[in-house]
Design a protein around this motif. Structure first.
Motif, PDB file in Angstrom:
ATOM      1  N   ILE A   1     -58.480  -1.138  10.040  1.00  0.00           N
ATOM      2  CA  ILE A   1     -57.744   0.122  10.041  1.00  0.00           C
ATOM      3  C   ILE A   1     -56.678   0.031  11.123  1.00  0.00           C
ATOM      4  O   ILE A   1     -56.959   0.131  12.322  1.00  0.00           O
ATOM      5  N   LYS A   2     -55.463  -0.196  10.674  1.00  0.00           N
ATOM      6  CA  LYS A   2     -54.339  -0.412  11.558  1.00  0.00           C
ATOM      7  C   LYS A   2     -53.092   0.150  10.891  1.00  0.00           C
ATOM      8  O   LYS A   2     -52.909   0.008   9.681  1.00  0.00           O
ATOM      9  N   GLU A   3     -52.261   0.784  11.668  1.00  0.00           N
ATOM     10  CA  GLU A   3     -51.046   1.384  11.111  1.00  0.00           C
ATOM     11  C   GLU A   3     -50.186   0.330  10.412  1.00  0.00           C
ATOM     12  O   GLU A   3     -49.949  -0.752  10.961  1.00  0.00           O
ATOM     13  N   GLY A   4     -49.759   0.655   9.200  1.00  0.00           N
ATOM     14  CA  GLY A   4     -48.933  -0.250   8.414  1.00  0.00           C
ATOM     15  C   GLY A   4     -49.694  -1.055   7.380  1.00  0.00           C
ATOM     16  O   GLY A   4     -49.088  -1.606   6.456  1.00  0.00           O
ATOM     17  N   LYS A   5     -51.015  -1.144   7.522  1.00  0.00           N
ATOM     18  CA  LYS A   5     -51.803  -1.902   6.553  1.00  0.00           C
ATOM     19  C   LYS A   5     -52.065  -1.070   5.298  1.00  0.00           C
ATOM     20  O   LYS A   5     -51.936   0.156   5.293  1.00  0.00           O
ATOM     21  N   ASP A   6     -52.459  -1.763   4.230  1.00  0.00           N
ATOM     22  CA  ASP A   6     -52.830  -1.081   2.995  1.00  0.00           C
ATOM     23  C   ASP A   6     -53.979  -0.117   3.269  1.00  0.00           C
ATOM     24  O   ASP A   6     -54.919  -0.452   4.017  1.00  0.00           O
ATOM     25  N   ALA A   7     -53.924   1.044   2.627  1.00  0.00           N
ATOM     26  CA  ALA A   7     -54.978   2.055   2.826  1.00  0.00           C
ATOM     27  C   ALA A   7     -56.157   1.754   1.905  1.00  0.00           C
ATOM     28  O   ALA A   7     -56.466   2.487   0.964  1.00  0.00           O
TER      29      ALA A   7
ATOM     30  N   GLU B   1     -69.087   7.415   0.149  1.00  0.00           N
ATOM     31  CA  GLU B   1     -68.759   8.683  -0.512  1.00  0.00           C
ATOM     32  C   GLU B   1     -67.407   8.615  -1.208  1.00  0.00           C
ATOM     33  O   GLU B   1     -67.227   9.216  -2.264  1.00  0.00           O
ATOM     34  N   LYS B   2     -66.476   7.893  -0.617  1.00  0.00           N
ATOM     35  CA  LYS B   2     -65.169   7.686  -1.233  1.00  0.00           C
ATOM     36  C   LYS B   2     -64.713   6.260  -0.931  1.00  0.00           C
ATOM     37  O   LYS B   2     -64.824   5.807   0.210  1.00  0.00           O
ATOM     38  N   THR B   3     -64.197   5.588  -1.946  1.00  0.00           N
ATOM     39  CA  THR B   3     -63.619   4.255  -1.765  1.00  0.00           C
ATOM     40  C   THR B   3     -62.183   4.289  -2.267  1.00  0.00           C
ATOM     41  O   THR B   3     -61.934   4.636  -3.425  1.00  0.00           O
ATOM     42  N   LEU B   4     -61.250   3.941  -1.366  1.00  0.00           N
ATOM     43  CA  LEU B   4     -59.823   4.011  -1.680  1.00  0.00           C
ATOM     44  C   LEU B   4     -59.199   2.615  -1.678  1.00  0.00           C
ATOM     45  O   LEU B   4     -59.568   1.769  -0.844  1.00  0.00           O
ATOM     46  N   ILE B   5     -58.275   2.401  -2.576  1.00  0.00           N
ATOM     47  CA  ILE B   5     -57.454   1.197  -2.580  1.00  0.00           C
ATOM     48  C   ILE B   5     -56.001   1.630  -2.676  1.00  0.00           C
ATOM     49  O   ILE B   5     -55.643   2.419  -3.562  1.00  0.00           O
ATOM     50  N   ASP B   6     -55.197   1.141  -1.755  1.00  0.00           N
ATOM     51  CA  ASP B   6     -53.785   1.541  -1.691  1.00  0.00           C
ATOM     52  C   ASP B   6     -53.641   3.068  -1.681  1.00  0.00           C
ATOM     53  O   ASP B   6     -52.725   3.634  -2.286  1.00  0.00           O
ATOM     54  N   GLY B   7     -54.579   3.728  -0.997  1.00  0.00           N
ATOM     55  CA  GLY B   7     -54.516   5.173  -0.839  1.00  0.00           C
ATOM     56  C   GLY B   7     -55.040   5.983  -2.004  1.00  0.00           C
ATOM     57  O   GLY B   7     -55.152   7.212  -1.910  1.00  0.00           O
TER      58      GLY B   7
ATOM     59  N   ASP C   1     -55.113 -10.915   6.025  1.00  0.00           N
ATOM     60  CA  ASP C   1     -55.427 -10.020   7.140  1.00  0.00           C
ATOM     61  C   ASP C   1     -54.215  -9.227   7.630  1.00  0.00           C
ATOM     62  O   ASP C   1     -54.382  -8.252   8.371  1.00  0.00           O
ATOM     63  N   GLU C   2     -53.008  -9.620   7.217  1.00  0.00           N
ATOM     64  CA  GLU C   2     -51.838  -8.797   7.545  1.00  0.00           C
ATOM     65  C   GLU C   2     -51.761  -7.565   6.648  1.00  0.00           C
ATOM     66  O   GLU C   2     -51.023  -6.629   6.939  1.00  0.00           O
ATOM     67  N   ARG C   3     -52.525  -7.571   5.567  1.00  0.00           N
ATOM     68  CA  ARG C   3     -52.489  -6.461   4.605  1.00  0.00           C
ATOM     69  C   ARG C   3     -53.734  -5.583   4.663  1.00  0.00           C
ATOM     70  O   ARG C   3     -53.639  -4.356   4.545  1.00  0.00           O
ATOM     71  N   VAL C   4     -54.905  -6.225   4.787  1.00  0.00           N
ATOM     72  CA  VAL C   4     -56.175  -5.497   4.673  1.00  0.00           C
ATOM     73  C   VAL C   4     -57.165  -6.019   5.708  1.00  0.00           C
ATOM     74  O   VAL C   4     -56.871  -6.920   6.473  1.00  0.00           O
TER      75      VAL C   4
ATOM     76  N   LYS D   1     -50.290   3.421   2.355  1.00  0.00           N
ATOM     77  CA  LYS D   1     -50.439   2.709   3.628  1.00  0.00           C
ATOM     78  C   LYS D   1     -51.105   3.612   4.671  1.00  0.00           C
ATOM     79  O   LYS D   1     -51.102   4.841   4.549  1.00  0.00           O
ATOM     80  N   ILE D   2     -51.660   2.972   5.695  1.00  0.00           N
ATOM     81  CA  ILE D   2     -52.179   3.712   6.844  1.00  0.00           C
ATOM     82  C   ILE D   2     -50.977   4.057   7.717  1.00  0.00           C
ATOM     83  O   ILE D   2     -50.358   3.189   8.331  1.00  0.00           O
TER      84      ILE D   2
END
Length: 418
Positions: A336-342, A359-365, A330-333, A26-27
């Protein structure tokens, strides 16, 4: 991520020299001079950090697209044909795409149920599908559903008036079926009517393939007759003509940036379509419907700056938070907001630039694409290929049996693939 230019896709806009802390997928925190014990630090100075791109309309990662044997296939599920080994997943990650709606094709007025995916390359099919996924279904209008593009005359409907009647007939049946259930009367379970009743009850959302304004109006009127709303018109290349009516209905739009004139019903399309619809208060996204275009949706979004004078941030929202809203995730992704999926992408430059690279692509961190690692893998594959060729030549020189090369082609599926 330290010292990045952060495109939040939220009211905060674009934040410069900003840190983003990821924890447990998470973010966790956004700010300046952040610190956390044991954290891996990514130097993002001079780089841009965004939410992962979301493609509202894709046909990658599927083993089949259309169940075209009848005019309604509401009972079929795209989740049953997800292909986790489709190379389009990896290529989309390289273009910064992290989520997508895998849609049924447009052969039928009432298509199949969607699969909403996180593009976790290397995971199995079940792991790609969103947990507690919102329920969606594909509908379609126009040339494809009346079969004018493949000279088939064996199935109803064959005209636009027949398409309208198809919708009315099915929704009337679903309404009567649902009423029996609610009244406690005896009924025979019908998977197709169960799905259509979910639409009437607001439990399943429609993404509708659409082009011509008359048909757009028609489907909204059919929906209002049965007291529900269309969720999204996708393609919607004549949306600019009926944007006020769409806004009044409450429907969103997911369109192309500048495709037009590739078939008759697209002749009136204009590149200002997205900006005009947005100006009327409609939630607008830019989608791909194409395995190649989905790799560069960042550039497709940038075209709305040229065509319609969108700000860079508003343009970027068309491939992040706006499609997230249309897909009810939109509550998940989507930002860039605190608490959302990274689900994040680190870009080498302004993400709207043709020169920007993910350069980097992340899903769920977790990192699912890394440009430097990709270069290393390419070099390793090149060496392995040279070694194998050399071994084959050696065997040939010894007189060993040989065979002609056999190429493996993977068909790229589209809306009208049968």
């Amino acid at each position: 991520f330290k010292d990045a230019t952060v495109w939040t896709s939220e009211e905060e806009g674009i934040l410069v020299h900003t840190d983003v802390l990821i924890k447990n997928g998470k973010i966790a925190k956004i700010g300046k001079n952040l610190w956390a014990a044991g954290a891996t630090i990514v130097n993002a100075t001079g780089k841009h950090l965004t939410a992962g791109i979301i493609d509202e309309h894709t046909h990658i990662a599927a083993l089949s697209i259309n169940e075209s044997g009848q005019n309604s296939s509401a009972e079929v599920k795209m989740e049953d044909v997800v292909d986790p080994e489709h190379i389009g997943i990896y290529r989309n990650l390289a273009g910064g795409v992290t989520s997508a709606q895998l849609l049924h094709g447009s052969a039928n007025p009432i298509g199949g149920q969607s699969a909403i995916l996180k593009l976790k390359w290397g995971a199995n099919a079940d792991e790609l599908i969103y947990k507690n996924s919102p329920k969606f279904i594909k509908f379609a209008l126009g040339e494809n559903v009346k079969q004018s593009n493949w000279n088939s005359y064996s199935r109803f409907p064959q005209t636009r008036m027949g398409v309208e009647q198809t919708f009315i007939n099915y929704f009337q049946r679903a309404k009567e079926y649902d009423l029996k259930k609610k009244n406690g009367e005896e009924y025979r379970h019908d998977e197709e009517l169960e799905t259509l009743a979910e639409i009437i009850n607001g439990e399943r959302f429609i993404s509708c393939h659409s082009y011509v304004q008359s048909e757009i109006n028609m489907l909204m009127k059919v929906a209002e007759k049965f007291d529900f709303k269309i969720n999204t018109f996708t393609h919607i290349l004549e949306g600019y003509k009926v944007a006020d009516k769409m806004a009044a209905h409450g429907v969103g739009a997911s369109t192309f940036s500048d495709w037009w004139a590739y078939k008759y019903e697209v002749n009136d399309a204009i590149p200002y379509n997205a900006a005009i619809m947005q100006s009327q208060g409609i939630t607008v996204a830019i989608n791909s419907d194409d395995a190649e275009m989905s790799r560069r949706l960042n550039q497709e979004a940038a075209k709305t700056v040229k065509y319609g004078g969108m700000t860079e941030l508003e343009a970027w929202k068309m491939v992040t938070i706006n499609p997230a809203k249309l897909l009810h995730i939109d509550e998940r992704v989507g930002s860039i907001k605190e608490g959302k999926d990274a689900d994040l992408v680190l870009w080498s430059a302004n993400p709207l630039s043709v020169y920007a690279k993910a350069e980097k692509t992340l899903i769920d961190g977790a990192v699912y694409f890394d440009l430097e690692k990709d270069k290393q893998q390419r070099e390793a594959i090149k060496k392995e290929k040279a070694l194998l060729i050399n071994l084959m030549l050696q065997e040939k020189d010894k007189g060993s049996p040989t065979q002609e090369p056999k190429k493996k082609d993977q068909e790229q599926l589209h809306c009208d693939s049968l």
